[in-house]
Design an enzyme around this catalytic site. Structure first.
Site, PDB file in Angstrom:
ATOM      1  N   SER A  62       0.841  -1.199   0.000  1.00  0.00           N
ATOM      2  CA  SER A  62       0.000   0.000   0.000  1.00  0.00           C
ATOM      3  C   SER A  62       0.880   1.254   0.000  1.00  0.00           C
ATOM      4  CB  SER A  62      -0.951  -0.057   1.200  1.00  0.00           C
ATOM      5  OG  SER A  62      -2.040   0.822   1.012  1.00  0.00           O
ATOM      6  N   ASP A 174      -5.538  -3.913  -2.351  1.00  0.00           N
ATOM      7  CA  ASP A 174      -4.562  -3.557  -1.317  1.00  0.00           C
ATOM      8  C   ASP A 174      -3.950  -4.782  -0.635  1.00  0.00           C
ATOM      9  OD1 ASP A 174      -3.237  -2.370   0.897  1.00  0.00           O
ATOM     10  OD2 ASP A 174      -4.646  -0.705   0.862  1.00  0.00           O
TER      11      ASP A 174
END
Length: 276
Positions: A62, A174
């Site tokens: 991320s 993610d």
């Protein structure tokens, strides 16, 4: 004499007769996810830089993927801190709802591509890995080559907020979901010593809006995968913060610097030259 040599000239024992001299261990840094709390990573890098500590491998999830990519491409902590301060965050997180998310984040891809000068993952100055999750197979995906900006974008695709990325039959989101602070990935790259920077700081207050609910859901998922393969785990975030809170950027940078200073003796002891 280099800074590294100055630091350890008085500590490194003489090599045994007929033996090899002590070797500098290979250092890896795993940068964890956490949205704009990622400015804490720059604070940690500031302290490591002061002590001449340079990683041989980096990996991230991320926002950690973005930091790892920037660092691997040649950015230092000052450049990363300035990017947090100067980037047009409103443009990056501009809401344009679709069936798969609220924010397409095209501007994020453009920003990362410009900042890394279009380098592919395999072209970086430092070996780099980027972690995402395939929503179809439920598997962790580790990028070791290809389009850096697109891999970072996939790794940062918070479900329900950022649209996922279609790639090679996968629907990528993610990496926070399965491996939020990928010390294991850095270890597999060949690091002898792994320093992990985890931004995980969950809240137990009642969620008040949709963003709080998304944030809480991610924290619950990440909380199930908090066993981090690292020799040193730094946890700079002292209290729960919203991952899109622009006003927390400065405080998070300071938290990163503070936690690194608190642990610098431990870090130096771990990474001093040794016989392999």
């Amino acid at each position: 004499m280099s800074l590294w040599q100055k630091m350890f000239a008085h500590k490194a024992p003489p090599p045994p007769a007929g033996g090899d001299p002590p070797q500098k261990p290979k250092i890896g840094i795993a940068f964890g996810g956490g949205g704009l709390k990622g400015s804490a990573h720059a604070g940690v890098l500031k302290v490591l830089d002061e002590y001449g500590i340079r990683p041989d491998f980096v990996a991230g999830t991320s926002i950690g993927a973005a930091i790892a990519a920037l660092y691997a491409s040649g950015y230092d902590w000052k450049m990363i801190r300035n990017l947090f301060a100067s980037a047009d965050l409103d443009a990056i997180v501009k809401v344009r709802p679709s069936r798969k998310g609220l924010i397409p984040a095209d501007a994020y891809v453009t920003l990362m591509r410009n900042c890394t000068r279009g380098k592919k993952i395999e072209e970086m100055n430092i070996p780099l890995r980027i972690v995402a999750v395939d929503l179809i197979s439920w598997q962790k995906v580790v990028f070791d080559h290809g389009d850096t900006a697109l891999a970072v974008r996939a790794s940062s695709a918070v479900p329900g907020v950022f649209t996922p990325v279609k790639m090679d039959g996968m629907l990528l989101a993610d990496g926070y979901l399965l491996d939020n602070c990928p010390g294991d990935v850095v270890r597999e790259m060949g690091a002898d010593i792994v320093i992990a920077i985890s931004l995980f700081a969950p809240s137990h207050d009642e969620p008040k809006n949709i963003l709080d609910i998304v944030n809480r859901s991610l924290d619950i998922s990440a909380g199930m995968n908090q066993k981090i393969d690292a020799d040193i785990v730094l946890r700079p975030i002292e209290r729960h913060m919203n991952f899109l809170d622009k006003n927390a950027i400065g405080a998070c940078f300071q938290m990163g610097e503070d936690v690194a200073r608190q642990h610098i003796d431990e870090i130096l002891e771990k990474i001093k030259p040794y016989d392999k």
